[in-house]
Design an enzyme around this catalytic site. Structure first.
Site, PDB file in Angstrom:
ATOM      1  N   GLY A  32       0.829  -1.201   0.000  1.00 20.93           N
ATOM      2  CA  GLY A  32       0.000   0.000   0.000  1.00 20.93           C
ATOM      3  C   GLY A  32       0.857   1.242   0.000  1.00 20.93           C
ATOM      4  O   GLY A  32       2.039   1.192   0.360  1.00 20.93           O
ATOM      5  N   GLU A  33       0.245   2.347  -0.423  1.00 20.15           N
ATOM      6  CA  GLU A  33       1.000   3.589  -0.506  1.00 20.15           C
ATOM      7  C   GLU A  33       0.218   4.733   0.094  1.00 20.15           C
ATOM      8  O   GLU A  33      -0.991   4.827  -0.099  1.00 20.15           O
ATOM      9  CB  GLU A  33       1.290   3.883  -1.983  1.00 20.15           C
ATOM     10  CG  GLU A  33       2.766   4.044  -2.253  1.00 20.15           C
ATOM     11  CD  GLU A  33       3.088   4.095  -3.734  1.00 20.15           C
ATOM     12  OE1 GLU A  33       3.492   5.164  -4.193  1.00 20.15           O
ATOM     13  OE2 GLU A  33       2.927   3.057  -4.415  1.00 20.15           O
ATOM     14  N   LYS A  57       7.027  -0.441   6.792  1.00 25.51           N
ATOM     15  CA  LYS A  57       6.622   0.913   6.430  1.00 25.51           C
ATOM     16  C   LYS A  57       7.877   1.748   6.254  1.00 25.51           C
ATOM     17  O   LYS A  57       8.767   1.736   7.108  1.00 25.51           O
ATOM     18  CB  LYS A  57       5.746   1.500   7.537  1.00 25.51           C
ATOM     19  CG  LYS A  57       5.145   2.840   7.179  1.00 25.51           C
ATOM     20  CD  LYS A  57       4.029   3.177   8.142  1.00 25.51           C
ATOM     21  CE  LYS A  57       3.305   4.438   7.746  1.00 25.51           C
ATOM     22  NZ  LYS A  57       2.159   4.721   8.602  1.00 25.51           N
ATOM     23  N   ASP A 190      -7.769   8.684  13.061  1.00 22.13           N
ATOM     24  CA  ASP A 190      -8.066   8.269  11.687  1.00 22.13           C
ATOM     25  C   ASP A 190      -8.615   6.855  11.688  1.00 22.13           C
ATOM     26  O   ASP A 190      -8.188   6.002  10.911  1.00 22.13           O
ATOM     27  CB  ASP A 190      -6.816   8.395  10.808  1.00 22.13           C
ATOM     28  CG  ASP A 190      -7.142   8.358   9.318  1.00 22.13           C
ATOM     29  OD1 ASP A 190      -8.345   8.356   8.954  1.00 22.13           O
ATOM     30  OD2 ASP A 190      -6.204   8.313   8.505  1.00 22.13           O
ATOM     31  N   ARG A 194     -10.239   1.416   6.358  1.00 24.65           N
ATOM     32  CA  ARG A 194      -8.947   1.317   5.649  1.00 24.65           C
ATOM     33  C   ARG A 194      -7.772   1.166   6.615  1.00 24.65           C
ATOM     34  O   ARG A 194      -6.706   0.715   6.217  1.00 24.65           O
ATOM     35  CB  ARG A 194      -8.735   2.548   4.746  1.00 24.65           C
ATOM     36  CG  ARG A 194      -8.682   3.855   5.501  1.00 24.65           C
ATOM     37  CD  ARG A 194      -8.508   5.090   4.627  1.00 24.65           C
ATOM     38  NE  ARG A 194      -8.711   6.285   5.448  1.00 24.65           N
ATOM     39  CZ  ARG A 194      -9.905   6.830   5.714  1.00 24.65           C
ATOM     40  NH1 ARG A 194     -10.979   6.333   5.157  1.00 24.65           N
ATOM     41  NH2 ARG A 194     -10.013   7.880   6.504  1.00 24.65           N
ATOM     42  N   ASN A 195      -7.957   1.560   7.878  1.00 24.81           N
ATOM     43  CA  ASN A 195      -6.887   1.462   8.871  1.00 24.81           C
ATOM     44  C   ASN A 195      -7.082   0.305   9.839  1.00 24.81           C
ATOM     45  O   ASN A 195      -6.553   0.321  10.953  1.00 24.81           O
ATOM     46  CB  ASN A 195      -6.737   2.783   9.624  1.00 24.81           C
ATOM     47  CG  ASN A 195      -6.090   3.848   8.752  1.00 24.81           C
ATOM     48  OD1 ASN A 195      -5.265   3.522   7.894  1.00 24.81           O
ATOM     49  ND2 ASN A 195      -6.479   5.095   8.940  1.00 24.81           N
ATOM     50  N   ASP A 208      -1.890   1.854  12.193  1.00 25.64           N
ATOM     51  CA  ASP A 208      -1.586   3.285  12.130  1.00 25.64           C
ATOM     52  C   ASP A 208      -1.854   4.028  13.434  1.00 25.64           C
ATOM     53  O   ASP A 208      -1.976   5.253  13.413  1.00 25.64           O
ATOM     54  CB  ASP A 208      -2.349   3.960  10.967  1.00 25.64           C
ATOM     55  CG  ASP A 208      -1.668   3.697   9.635  1.00 25.64           C
ATOM     56  OD1 ASP A 208      -0.501   3.253   9.651  1.00 25.64           O
ATOM     57  OD2 ASP A 208      -2.288   3.911   8.583  1.00 25.64           O
TER      58      ASP A 208
END
Ligand code: ADE
Length: 329
Positions: A32-33, A57, A190, A194-195, A208
């Site tokens: 992932g980016e 990461k 956040d 997605r996290n 994250d």
């Protein structure tokens, strides 16, 4: 509760127990980016012919000092948080000597992120064979009716399609992870599908959180370091006054519940982020998705109360989801 302070990395201190050997780390494909970082798959040599899959990461391009400071801070926060089954675990880091700059090495979660995972289920259900049945699956309710048998069939044929109760269990695991982060006085800021990552044994893990802020450390936090602001996941007070608390994480958790129920839809469909603020101030909230039980909708609605104190805590959310799970066989 555990007291934690962010300790800046000093050259002499950085070679600690978490420091890994770069020659034992094999860096593979991109997973992932982000805005300034990239996550790659990798393998770490544990010796005696044993290797472990990892996610790495790292910064991309020519990172500046600020970007390096941020990833080092992320590494430090992760070091300071004792491992928990519902948080992505730190394996180690390389803060010195790497050509790639600082590397953050975490456990690999083979089923990827929850958002892609949910979208994938939706794609399977949109397969002509299972067409039009999403509306008939009530998430958060145990109904054994004809339409649910179709879903059971889809589960049988594709045993990687989770049942509604599995989805509630994911939500419960996230609430447990957030209950833990809150007890450490960390604010995620956040929290979104997605996290959240899923491991090979279907354990759900919050990722994250190293980008979190200490409740006391930054009293007022203005601009996100994550690049784009996650507007659709943000609490009213974060949008209007840049205030982030565990109770604003609870708002995001409510949005995450909505993402789970709708199998990865984008919150506030049809609305632009510009329209959102005015509507939210006016008391507008997302309506109940057609396949959502009243009980589950009540839980998410409470997360979106305008007054942060009126929202449930993660402990209360975990209990409410326990109760919901109990009503499902
Ligand atoms: N994508 C980002 N982080 C990941 C991880 N730890 N495992 C699998 N995929 C990822």
């Amino acid at each position: 509760s555990i007291d934690y302070t962010i300790t800046p990395v000093k050259e002499s201190e950085s070679l600690d127990a978490w420091e890994l050997l770069e020659e034992k780390l094999l860096i593979k494909d991109v997973l992932g980016e982000g805005a300034f970082g990239v996550v790659r798959k990798g393998e770490y040599d544990l010796g005696e012919g044993k290797r472990t899959e990892v996610a790495i990461k790292m910064l991309k391009g020519n990172p500046d000092t600020e970007e390096k400071r941020q990833i080092l801070q992320e590494i430090n926060i992760m070091k300071s948080v004792p491992a928990h089954p519902h948080l992505v675990s730190l394996i180690g880091c390389i803060t010195q000597g790497s050509l790639f700059g600082p590397l953050l090495v975490v456990e690999y979660c083979s089923k990827g992120d929850l958002h892609s995972y949910l979208r994938n289920i939706l794609d399977k259900l949109h397969n002509p064979f299972y067409a039009n049945q999403l509306d008939s699956i009530i998430i958060g309710e145990d109904i054994k009716c004809a339409s649910n048998r179709l879903y059971d069939l889809a589960v049988l044929e594709n045993n990687d399609i989770p049942q509604p109760k599995d989805l509630i269990s994911y939500a419960r695991q996230i609430a447990i992870g957030m209950e833990y982060l809150t007890s450490l006085k960390l604010i995620h800021r956040d929290l979104a599908a997605r996290n959240v990552l899923i491991s090979s044994d279907n354990t759900v893990k919050i990722s994250d959180f190293g980008l979190s802020r200490d409740v006391y450390y930054d009293k007022v936090y203005c601009k996100t370091t994550r690049g784009k602001l996650p507007i659709r996941w943000m609490a009213l007070e974060s949008l209007t006054h840049q205030v982030y608390t565990s109770q604003s994480d609870v708002w995001s958790f409510g949005i995450l519940l909505w993402e789970i129920v709708t199998l990865g839809s984008t919150p506030y469909p049809g609305l632009s982020t510009g329209e959102l603020l005015v509507l939210l101030k006016d008391g507008y909230r997302m309506k109940k998705p057609s396949n959502c039980s009243d009980e589950l909708y009540l839980i998410m609605s409470k997360c979106w109360k305008a007054t942060p104190k009126e929202r449930p805590t993660f402990t209360e959310l975990r209990k409410a989801l326990d109760d919901t799970l109990e009503t499902i066989s």
